[in-house]
Design an enzyme around this catalytic site. Structure first.
Site, PDB file in Angstrom:
ATOM      1  N   GLY A  24       0.749  -1.250   0.000  1.00 26.45           N
ATOM      2  CA  GLY A  24       0.000   0.000   0.000  1.00 26.45           C
ATOM      3  C   GLY A  24       0.774   1.293   0.000  1.00 26.45           C
TER       4      GLY A  24
ATOM      5  N   PRO B 134       4.550  -5.220  -0.721  1.00 24.42           N
ATOM      6  CA  PRO B 134       4.515  -4.066  -1.621  1.00 24.42           C
ATOM      7  C   PRO B 134       4.449  -4.505  -3.083  1.00 24.42           C
ATOM      8  CG  PRO B 134       6.756  -4.439  -0.870  1.00 24.42           C
ATOM      9  CD  PRO B 134       5.893  -5.460  -0.171  1.00 24.42           C
ATOM     10  N   GLY B 135       3.631  -3.841  -3.863  1.00 27.57           N
ATOM     11  CA  GLY B 135       3.584  -4.089  -5.301  1.00 27.57           C
ATOM     12  C   GLY B 135       4.034  -2.832  -6.035  1.00 27.57           C
ATOM     13  N   ARG B 136       3.212  -1.791  -5.892  1.00 29.44           N
ATOM     14  CA  ARG B 136       3.446  -0.554  -6.625  1.00 29.44           C
ATOM     15  C   ARG B 136       4.825   0.036  -6.328  1.00 29.44           C
ATOM     16  NH1 ARG B 136      -0.982   2.691  -8.147  1.00 29.44           N
ATOM     17  NH2 ARG B 136      -2.165   1.665  -6.501  1.00 29.44           N
TER      18      ARG B 136
ATOM     19  N   ARG C 276      -5.425   2.734 -16.049  1.00 36.52           N
ATOM     20  CA  ARG C 276      -5.468   3.476 -14.782  1.00 36.52           C
ATOM     21  C   ARG C 276      -6.089   4.869 -14.924  1.00 36.52           C
ATOM     22  NH1 ARG C 276      -1.853   4.756 -11.810  1.00 36.52           N
ATOM     23  NH2 ARG C 276      -2.932   4.141  -9.922  1.00 36.52           N
TER      24      ARG C 276
ATOM     25  N   TYR D 108      -9.296   5.012 -12.623  1.00 38.92           N
ATOM     26  CA  TYR D 108      -9.128   5.672 -11.314  1.00 38.92           C
ATOM     27  C   TYR D 108      -8.825   7.166 -11.450  1.00 38.92           C
ATOM     28  CZ  TYR D 108      -7.731   0.762 -10.475  1.00 38.92           C
ATOM     29  OH  TYR D 108      -7.638  -0.604 -10.454  1.00 38.92           O
TER      30      TYR D 108
ATOM     31  N   CYS E 266     -12.872   3.449 -29.208  1.00 38.67           N
ATOM     32  CA  CYS E 266     -14.093   4.208 -29.463  1.00 38.67           C
ATOM     33  C   CYS E 266     -14.881   4.459 -28.193  1.00 38.67           C
ATOM     34  CB  CYS E 266     -14.938   3.465 -30.486  1.00 38.67           C
ATOM     35  SG  CYS E 266     -14.017   3.247 -31.992  1.00 38.67           S
TER      36      CYS E 266
ATOM     37  N   TYR F 137       0.500  -2.320 -12.235  1.00 38.35           N
ATOM     38  CA  TYR F 137      -0.901  -2.224 -12.645  1.00 38.35           C
ATOM     39  C   TYR F 137      -1.032  -1.621 -14.054  1.00 38.35           C
ATOM     40  CZ  TYR F 137      -1.160  -3.004  -7.647  1.00 38.35           C
ATOM     41  OH  TYR F 137      -0.982  -3.511  -6.391  1.00 38.35           O
TER      42      TYR F 137
HETATM   43  N1  LLP Z   1      -1.508  -7.087  -0.669  1.00 37.13           N
HETATM   44  C1  LLP Z   1      -2.817  -7.202  -0.979  1.00 37.13           C
HETATM   45  C2  LLP Z   1      -3.624  -8.169  -0.242  1.00 37.13           C
HETATM   46  C3  LLP Z   1      -3.367  -6.393  -1.976  1.00 37.13           C
HETATM   47  O1  LLP Z   1      -4.665  -6.498  -2.263  1.00 37.13           O
HETATM   48  C4  LLP Z   1      -2.555  -5.465  -2.673  1.00 37.13           C
HETATM   49  C5  LLP Z   1      -3.111  -4.612  -3.717  1.00 37.13           C
HETATM   50  C6  LLP Z   1      -1.186  -5.401  -2.342  1.00 37.13           C
HETATM   51  C7  LLP Z   1      -0.706  -6.226  -1.335  1.00 37.13           C
HETATM   52  C8  LLP Z   1      -0.228  -4.478  -3.026  1.00 37.13           C
HETATM   53  O2  LLP Z   1      -0.550  -3.131  -2.828  1.00 37.13           O
HETATM   54  P1  LLP Z   1       0.468  -2.005  -3.357  1.00 37.13           P
HETATM   55  O3  LLP Z   1       1.728  -2.105  -2.539  1.00 37.13           O
HETATM   56  O4  LLP Z   1       0.740  -2.258  -4.797  1.00 37.13           O
HETATM   57  O5  LLP Z   1      -0.266  -0.744  -3.135  1.00 37.13           O
HETATM   58  N2  LLP Z   1      -5.074  -1.548  -9.724  1.00 37.13           N
HETATM   59  C9  LLP Z   1      -4.954  -0.502  -8.733  1.00 37.13           C
HETATM   60  C10 LLP Z   1      -4.312  -0.985  -7.469  1.00 37.13           C
HETATM   61  C11 LLP Z   1      -5.019  -2.172  -6.836  1.00 37.13           C
HETATM   62  C12 LLP Z   1      -4.358  -2.691  -5.591  1.00 37.13           C
HETATM   63  C13 LLP Z   1      -4.988  -3.951  -5.159  1.00 37.13           C
HETATM   64  N3  LLP Z   1      -4.346  -4.588  -4.031  1.00 37.13           N
HETATM   65  C14 LLP Z   1      -4.195   0.682  -9.329  1.00 37.13           C
HETATM   66  O6  LLP Z   1      -3.829   0.630 -10.518  1.00 37.13           O
HETATM   67  O7  LLP Z   1      -4.006   1.687  -8.668  1.00 37.13           O
END
Ligand code: LLP
Length: 427
Positions: free
Chosen positions: A239, A278-280, A315, A319, A347, A376
Site C-alpha cells: 500500500g 509491496p507491489g506498486r 489506470r 481511477y 471508441c 498495474y
Molecule cells: N496485498 C494485498 C492483499 C493487496 O490487495 C494489494 C493490492 C497489495 C498487497 C499491493 O498493494 P500495493 O503495494 O501495490 O499498493 N489496480 C490498482 C491498485 C489495486 C491494488 C490492489 N491490491 C491501481 O492501478 O491503482
C-alpha cells in the site's frame, strides 16, 4: 528515483535508447528496468533491517515471470491472489515457503494446488473460507498454515476503488470477531495458526492510516497470545504510495525508511516476523509505456492520438490516475510547448489519458512515454477493440530482451470457436 533518464535529449531505459527498442519491437510496448526493481526491493529490505522480515512482492502489480524471477533472485517472497499467480511465482523459481496466498475468493482447487506445491501461509478472509481450507488440508492429511486478514476499519485516505481497510469493504474479518475466529481455527483439524494479516489499501500517501492499523494489529497479537495462540508472523500488506509526478503538486508519499521506522517502532521487541506485500512501490516507477503518435487533430481542442489506449493502460480511465507523459526525443529548437489532450484510438470518450498536457509539437511516428507504468499497467491490459496485448521488454544495463511478445492477430482470432450450427437453416 528510476533509471529512465534523458541522455543527449533522448529518453533511455538504463543504457538503452528508447528509440532503439521501438525500432526492434514496434509500439506500443512496456519496458522495465532491472536496476530500478533492484533499487526499490533493497529500499524496503533495508528499511526493515534489524527486524526479522520477508518482503513478498504483490504479484498482481506486475506478474511477468522475468520480473518475478529477478526479484526472487534478490530474495523476495511473493504475495499471490489466484492459482494463476501461484503458478507464475513457482514457475519463476520462487520456493513455496516464500509464497503467501491472499484474496477473498480462493477456490478449493486453488487451495489444493498451493498445499500440494508448498505454501508459506494462507491469508484467510472469512469463516466459510476457513472451513473449506481445513477440509481440503485435512483430506490431504496436512494442516494449512493460516493468518486471518483483519479488517482494522481505518480509512486509508486513497481512491475509493483501492481502499480496502474500511469495515464496509469485502475484505478481511472484523477485529471484534478475531478472538472467536482464532479459537475456532485452533480446533480445526486442517488448520495451523501462524499469524495475523492486514492490508488497508493502495497508493497511500500518509503514514497515519498505517499507524492506526498497525497499533490495532499489535494489540491483537498480545490478545491472541494471551488466549494461547502461537502468533509468529504479522503480515502488514502493501500500500505505500509512489510519486507519480516529477514536477508539480502532489501528496508526497512517505519514504520506505519512514515506513520502516514506523514498523520498527510498533513491532520492534514483539518477537514476530514481519511480512510486507509491496507491489506498486517496487514495480511502479520501474516501468514505462512507450507509444507512437498516429495523428494530431484540432477540432476545438487539440488532440494527440496515440497508438496506445485505455486497454493498454487503464489506470487513467479507471481511477482518474495521473501518469506523466513525456516526449522521447528532444523538441526542435525554439519549439513551443502547447497543451494537448492525449487520447487513444478506442471508441470511447473515456479513452483519454490526460487533458491539457504541455507537449512540444509531435509529428506522426514520434514517440512519447508514460512514466510510472510498471505496476498495474501490463497486468490490467485487455484486448478490447481486438487490440493485441502490448509486449513487455526488460532492460539491464545496455541489453534488452522481449519478455512477453505481442500476440499476432491470427492467434487472437483463432481463439474464438464458431459452432457448426451457427447460420444453419433452422436457426
Ligand atoms: N496485498 C494485498 C492483499 C493487496 O490487495 C494489494 C493490492 C497489495 C498487497 C499491493 O498493494 P500495493 O503495494 O501495490 O499498493 N489496480 C490498482 C491498485 C489495486 C491494488 C490492489 N491490491 C491501481 O492501478 O491503482
Amino acid at each position: 528515483m528510476d533509471h529512465f533518464t534523458y541522455r543527449d535529449g533522448i529518453l533511455h531505459a538504463e543504457d538503452v535508447p528508447i528509440p532503439q527498442i521501438a525500432a526492434a519491437v514496434g509500439t506500443p510496448f512496456y519496458v522495465y528496468s532491472t536496476a530500478t526493481l533492484t533499487r526499490h526491493f533493497h529500499l524496503f529490505d533495508a528499511a526493515l533491517e534489524g527486524l526479522e522480515h520477508l518482503v513478498c512482492f504483490a504479484v498482481k502489480a506486475n506478474s511477468n515471470q522475468a520480473v518475478l524471477r529477478h526479484l526472487a533472485c534478490l530474495g523476495a517472497g511473493m504475495d499471490v491472489v489466484s492459482g494463476g499467480e501461484y503458478m507464475r511465482a513457482r514457475h519463476a523459481g520462487v520456493p513455496g515457503e516464500r509464497v503467501v496466498f491472499s484474496g477473498v475468493g480462493k477456490t478449493r482447487e486453488e487451495m489444493r494446488m498451493a498445499l500440494e506445491g508448498g505454501i508459506r501461509q494462507f491469508n484467510v478472509e472469512s469463516e466459510p473460507e476457513l472451513e473449506a481450507l481445513s477440509e481440503v488440508a485435512a483430506s490431504m492429511g496436512t494442516r494449512a498454515p493460516i493468518a486471518f486478514r483483519i479488517n482494522p476499519d481505518v480509512d486509508a485516505g486513497t481512491h475509493e476503488k483501492i481502499a480496502t481497510g474500511k469495515a464496509e469493504t469485502k475484505f478481511g474479518v472484523a477485529l471484534s470477531r478475531a478472538r472467536d475466529l482464532y479459537a475456532r481455527a485452533a480446533r480445526m483439524p486442517g488448520i495451523e495458526i501462524v499469524g495475523i494479516d492486514a492490508h488497508i489499501g493502495s497508493q497511500i500517501t500518509d503514514l497515519a492510516p498505517f499507524e492506526a492499523a498497525f497499533r490495532r494489529l499489535r494489540d491483537l497479537v498480545a490478545t491472541l497470545r494471551a488466549d494461547g495462540h502461537a502468533i509468529r508472523r504479522v503480515d502488514l500488506g502493501g500500500g505505500l504510495g509512489i510519486p507519480y509526478r516529477q514536477q508539480g503538486n502532489e501528496n508526497r508519499p512517505p519514504l520506505p525508511t519512514e515506513y520502516g521506522a514506523l514498523v520498527r517502532r510498533i513491532f520492534g521487541g514483539l518477537d514476530v516476523e514481519i511480512e510486507i506485500e509491496p507491489g506498486r512501490l517496487i514495480a511502479g516507477n520501474a516501468g514505462i509505456l512507450v507509444a507512437s503518435v498516429i495523428y494530431t487533430k484540432e477540432e476545438g481542442r487539440r488532440f494527440l492520438i496515440l497508438d496506445a489506449a485505455m486497454n493498454d493502460l487503464v489506470r487513467p480511465a479507471m481511477y482518474d490516475a495521473h501518469h506523466d507523459i513525456v516526449p522521447v526525443a528532444p523538441p526542435p529548437p525554439g519549439a513551443e510547448m502547447r497543451p494537448v489532450d492525449v487520447v487513444g484510438p478506442v471508441c470511447e470518450t473515456g479513452d483519454i489519458f490526460a487533458r491539457d498536457v504541455p507537449l512540444p509539437p509531435l509529428a506522426p511516428g514520434e514517440l512519447v512515454a508514460f512514466r510510472s507504468a510498471g505496476a498495474y499497467g501490463a497486468v490490467m491490459a485487455s484486448e478490447y477493440n481486438t487490440r493485441p496485448l502490448v509486449p513487455e521488454v526488460m532492460v539491464r544495463g545496455n541489453q534488452f530482451a522481449v519478455i512477453r511478445e505481442r500476440p499476432r492477430l491470427e492467434e487472437i482470432i483463432a481463439r474464438d470457436k464458431v459452432p457448426e450450427w451457427i447460420c444453419t437453416e433452422d436457426s
